[in-house]
Design a protein around this motif. Structure first.
Motif, PDB file in Angstrom:
ATOM      1  N   ASP A  93     -39.426  -8.073 -11.193  1.00  0.00           N
ATOM      2  CA  ASP A  93     -39.948  -7.209 -10.140  1.00  0.00           C
ATOM      3  C   ASP A  93     -38.915  -6.214  -9.617  1.00  0.00           C
ATOM      4  N   TYR A  94     -37.661  -6.337 -10.051  1.00  0.00           N
ATOM      5  CA  TYR A  94     -36.569  -5.429  -9.685  1.00  0.00           C
ATOM      6  C   TYR A  94     -36.308  -5.381  -8.175  1.00  0.00           C
ATOM      7  N   GLY A  95     -36.811  -6.377  -7.463  1.00  0.00           N
ATOM      8  CA  GLY A  95     -36.630  -6.400  -6.011  1.00  0.00           C
ATOM      9  C   GLY A  95     -37.730  -5.694  -5.253  1.00  0.00           C
ATOM     10  N   CYS A  96     -38.797  -5.304  -5.946  1.00  0.00           N
ATOM     11  CA  CYS A  96     -39.932  -4.627  -5.291  1.00  0.00           C
ATOM     12  C   CYS A  96     -40.977  -5.667  -4.906  1.00  0.00           C
ATOM     13  N   SER A  97     -41.082  -5.962  -3.630  1.00  0.00           N
ATOM     14  CA  SER A  97     -41.971  -7.035  -3.170  1.00  0.00           C
ATOM     15  C   SER A  97     -43.442  -6.714  -3.428  1.00  0.00           C
ATOM     16  N   ASN A  98     -43.827  -5.445  -3.316  1.00  0.00           N
ATOM     17  CA  ASN A  98     -45.222  -5.072  -3.543  1.00  0.00           C
ATOM     18  C   ASN A  98     -45.619  -5.313  -4.996  1.00  0.00           C
ATOM     19  N   TYR A  99     -44.729  -4.982  -5.909  1.00  0.00           N
ATOM     20  CA  TYR A  99     -44.941  -5.220  -7.340  1.00  0.00           C
ATOM     21  C   TYR A  99     -45.076  -6.719  -7.602  1.00  0.00           C
ATOM     22  N   ARG A 100     -44.147  -7.490  -7.023  1.00  0.00           N
ATOM     23  CA  ARG A 100     -44.131  -8.942  -7.210  1.00  0.00           C
ATOM     24  C   ARG A 100     -45.405  -9.595  -6.662  1.00  0.00           C
ATOM     25  N   GLU A 101     -45.781  -9.219  -5.450  1.00  0.00           N
ATOM     26  CA  GLU A 101     -46.946  -9.841  -4.814  1.00  0.00           C
ATOM     27  C   GLU A 101     -48.227  -9.557  -5.601  1.00  0.00           C
ATOM     28  N   THR A 102     -48.374  -8.331  -6.078  1.00  0.00           N
ATOM     29  CA  THR A 102     -49.594  -7.953  -6.787  1.00  0.00           C
ATOM     30  C   THR A 102     -49.704  -8.666  -8.131  1.00  0.00           C
ATOM     31  N   ILE A 103     -48.602  -8.687  -8.872  1.00  0.00           N
ATOM     32  CA  ILE A 103     -48.646  -9.250 -10.220  1.00  0.00           C
ATOM     33  C   ILE A 103     -48.575 -10.773 -10.220  1.00  0.00           C
ATOM     34  N   LEU A 124     -62.207  -7.966  -6.692  1.00  0.00           N
ATOM     35  CA  LEU A 124     -61.573  -8.844  -5.701  1.00  0.00           C
ATOM     36  C   LEU A 124     -60.253  -8.321  -5.135  1.00  0.00           C
ATOM     37  N   LEU A 125     -59.406  -7.759  -5.952  1.00  0.00           N
ATOM     38  CA  LEU A 125     -58.074  -7.339  -5.521  1.00  0.00           C
ATOM     39  C   LEU A 125     -58.067  -5.886  -5.062  1.00  0.00           C
ATOM     40  N   THR A 126     -57.183  -5.586  -4.105  1.00  0.00           N
ATOM     41  CA  THR A 126     -57.006  -4.198  -3.670  1.00  0.00           C
ATOM     42  C   THR A 126     -55.970  -3.479  -4.535  1.00  0.00           C
ATOM     43  N   LEU A 127     -55.270  -4.226  -5.382  1.00  0.00           N
ATOM     44  CA  LEU A 127     -54.269  -3.664  -6.297  1.00  0.00           C
ATOM     45  C   LEU A 127     -53.302  -2.765  -5.529  1.00  0.00           C
ATOM     46  N   ASP A 128     -52.630  -3.369  -4.564  1.00  0.00           N
ATOM     47  CA  ASP A 128     -51.743  -2.614  -3.673  1.00  0.00           C
ATOM     48  C   ASP A 128     -50.600  -1.930  -4.407  1.00  0.00           C
ATOM     49  N   TYR A 129     -50.131  -2.533  -5.492  1.00  0.00           N
ATOM     50  CA  TYR A 129     -49.091  -1.861  -6.276  1.00  0.00           C
ATOM     51  C   TYR A 129     -49.771  -0.836  -7.178  1.00  0.00           C
ATOM     52  N   PRO A 130     -49.466   0.438  -7.002  1.00  0.00           N
ATOM     53  CA  PRO A 130     -50.172   1.468  -7.774  1.00  0.00           C
ATOM     54  C   PRO A 130     -49.572   1.694  -9.151  1.00  0.00           C
ATOM     55  N   THR A 131     -50.416   1.859 -10.158  1.00  0.00           N
ATOM     56  CA  THR A 131     -49.941   2.320 -11.452  1.00  0.00           C
ATOM     57  C   THR A 131     -49.958   3.843 -11.441  1.00  0.00           C
ATOM     58  N   VAL A 132     -49.350   4.454 -12.453  1.00  0.00           N
ATOM     59  CA  VAL A 132     -49.295   5.917 -12.515  1.00  0.00           C
ATOM     60  C   VAL A 132     -50.697   6.509 -12.576  1.00  0.00           C
ATOM     61  N   LEU A 185     -42.782   2.008  -9.519  1.00  0.00           N
ATOM     62  CA  LEU A 185     -41.400   1.916  -9.995  1.00  0.00           C
ATOM     63  C   LEU A 185     -41.121   2.849 -11.173  1.00  0.00           C
ATOM     64  N   SER A 186     -42.027   2.901 -12.126  1.00  0.00           N
ATOM     65  CA  SER A 186     -41.776   3.733 -13.301  1.00  0.00           C
ATOM     66  C   SER A 186     -41.752   5.209 -12.933  1.00  0.00           C
ATOM     67  N   GLU A 187     -42.544   5.610 -11.937  1.00  0.00           N
ATOM     68  CA  GLU A 187     -42.502   6.993 -11.462  1.00  0.00           C
ATOM     69  C   GLU A 187     -41.131   7.301 -10.863  1.00  0.00           C
ATOM     70  N   LEU A 188     -40.623   6.374 -10.078  1.00  0.00           N
ATOM     71  CA  LEU A 188     -39.310   6.533  -9.458  1.00  0.00           C
ATOM     72  C   LEU A 188     -38.215   6.656 -10.520  1.00  0.00           C
ATOM     73  N   VAL A 189     -38.279   5.809 -11.533  1.00  0.00           N
ATOM     74  CA  VAL A 189     -37.286   5.835 -12.606  1.00  0.00           C
ATOM     75  C   VAL A 189     -37.415   7.113 -13.431  1.00  0.00           C
ATOM     76  N   LEU A 190     -38.645   7.528 -13.710  1.00  0.00           N
ATOM     77  CA  LEU A 190     -38.853   8.713 -14.548  1.00  0.00           C
ATOM     78  C   LEU A 190     -38.296   9.979 -13.903  1.00  0.00           C
ATOM     79  N   VAL A 191     -38.577  10.193 -12.619  1.00  0.00           N
ATOM     80  CA  VAL A 191     -38.086  11.419 -11.979  1.00  0.00           C
ATOM     81  C   VAL A 191     -36.553  11.382 -11.884  1.00  0.00           C
ATOM     82  N   THR A 192     -35.989  10.194 -11.703  1.00  0.00           N
ATOM     83  CA  THR A 192     -34.530  10.078 -11.688  1.00  0.00           C
ATOM     84  C   THR A 192     -33.963  10.349 -13.077  1.00  0.00           C
ATOM     85  N   ALA A 193     -34.662   9.877 -14.107  1.00  0.00           N
ATOM     86  CA  ALA A 193     -34.243  10.140 -15.481  1.00  0.00           C
ATOM     87  C   ALA A 193     -34.282  11.636 -15.771  1.00  0.00           C
ATOM     88  N   PHE A 194     -35.331  12.320 -15.287  1.00  0.00           N
ATOM     89  CA  PHE A 194     -35.394  13.775 -15.432  1.00  0.00           C
ATOM     90  C   PHE A 194     -34.153  14.421 -14.805  1.00  0.00           C
TER      91      PHE A 194
END
Length: 278
Positions: A93-103, A124-132, A185-194
């Motif tokens: 989860d890389y320390g991301c609680s929202n990612y961890r809780e959802t998955i 049933l789920l609100t899927l609080d952790y958003p995918t791209v 998370l992947s959005e955050l990493v991608l823009v930093t990679a750019f």
């Protein structure tokens, strides 16, 4: 193919019998509505099956369409569980609680509570952790299945970078934020990679500094929105080709437009750092 109400009502009535275990001849309005939605959901699922396309639309009875659709819901639920079981074997989860809780908490609860027979339309789920890519038009097992497929692509993307670098990037973004990071998370990493590619920083470190904004500004200076978007797509293609993951070019394509707009605004208002530093 659309079915008339008189074709669907008998299916709903039979489903109501199963729902009450034949102990009652009537159900509440809310329950009847739920069961009708369940029938409609399965009928719609039928339209996407090869079994349906092999038969003329005009010869598929409503009860057959429901049966095919229900079988598809059950099969898609099984496949989604297989994807999930494989995904969590080495989940980080890389320390991301929202990612961890959802998955790790939300998804197991879904597979325990999901009712393919009486409430296939309810995911049933609100899927609080958003995918791209957010699939607002979907519901039921369709949205859960696609969500997990998206998570697999994003997990593979994140694993191409050192785990510690992703953790440290998230820590820097979350610093001073009491609610934690609620984005992707992947959005955050991608823009930093750019940003790293633009400024010749090491991709493996995923680290930018304020001095890098001058190089980023120079890279985009004089570009209109279309040219900025094209440059980001080029960077994405390079990243995908170097990693041997061509799927990234289509999966992350929408972010190129979104960040092109942000970059143009950052250039216009002199706050480009908000794009690359969150």
């Amino acid at each position: 193919m659309e079915y008339q109400l008189e074709e669907l009502l008998p299916l709903t009535a039979r489903l109501a019998e199963k729902y009450t275990s034949k102990e009652s001849s009537s159900v509440t309005y809310e329950t009847a509505q739920m069961l009708m939605e369940a029938v409609l959901y399965c009928v719609r699922e039928c339209r996407d099956t090869s079994e349906y396309t092999l038969v003329s639309e005009h010869t598929v009875k409503a009860e057959d369409a429901y049966r095919i659709g229900y079988d598809r819901v059950v099969e898609k639920t099984r496949k989604a569980k297989e994807i999930y079981d494989k995904l969590i074997k080495d989940f980080c989860d890389y320390g991301c609680s929202n990612y961890r809780e959802t998955i790790l908490k939300g998804m197991p609860a879904f597979f325990i509570a999901y009712d393919a027979r009486f409430r296939p339309q309810d995911h049933l789920l609100t899927l609080d952790y958003p995918t791209v890519n957010i699939h607002r038009e979907m519901c039921g097992i369709d949205v859960i299945y696609q969500y997990l497929c998206d998570i697999v692509v994003e997990k593979d993307f994140l694993e191409c970078f050192p785990q510690q670098a992703v953790r440290q990037l998230l820590e820097r973004v979350q610093r001073g934020n009491s609610t934690g990071y609620m984005g992707n998370l992947s959005e955050l990493v991608l823009v930093t990679a750019f940003g790293c590619m633009i400024t010749d920083r090491q991709l493996s470190q995923l680290r930018l500094c304020s001095q890098d904004m001058e190089a980023a500004e120079q890279y985009f200076r004089g570009d209109d929105l279309q040219r900025t978007e094209g440059k980001l797509r080029m960077l994405l293609r390079v990243l995908a080709e170097k990693s041997g993951r061509q799927i990234w070019t289509s999966y992350f394509d929408s972010l190129c437009h979104e960040y092109a707009v942000r970059i143009q605004n950052g250039l216009a208002y002199g706050n480009l750092e908000t794009v690359f530093f969150g």
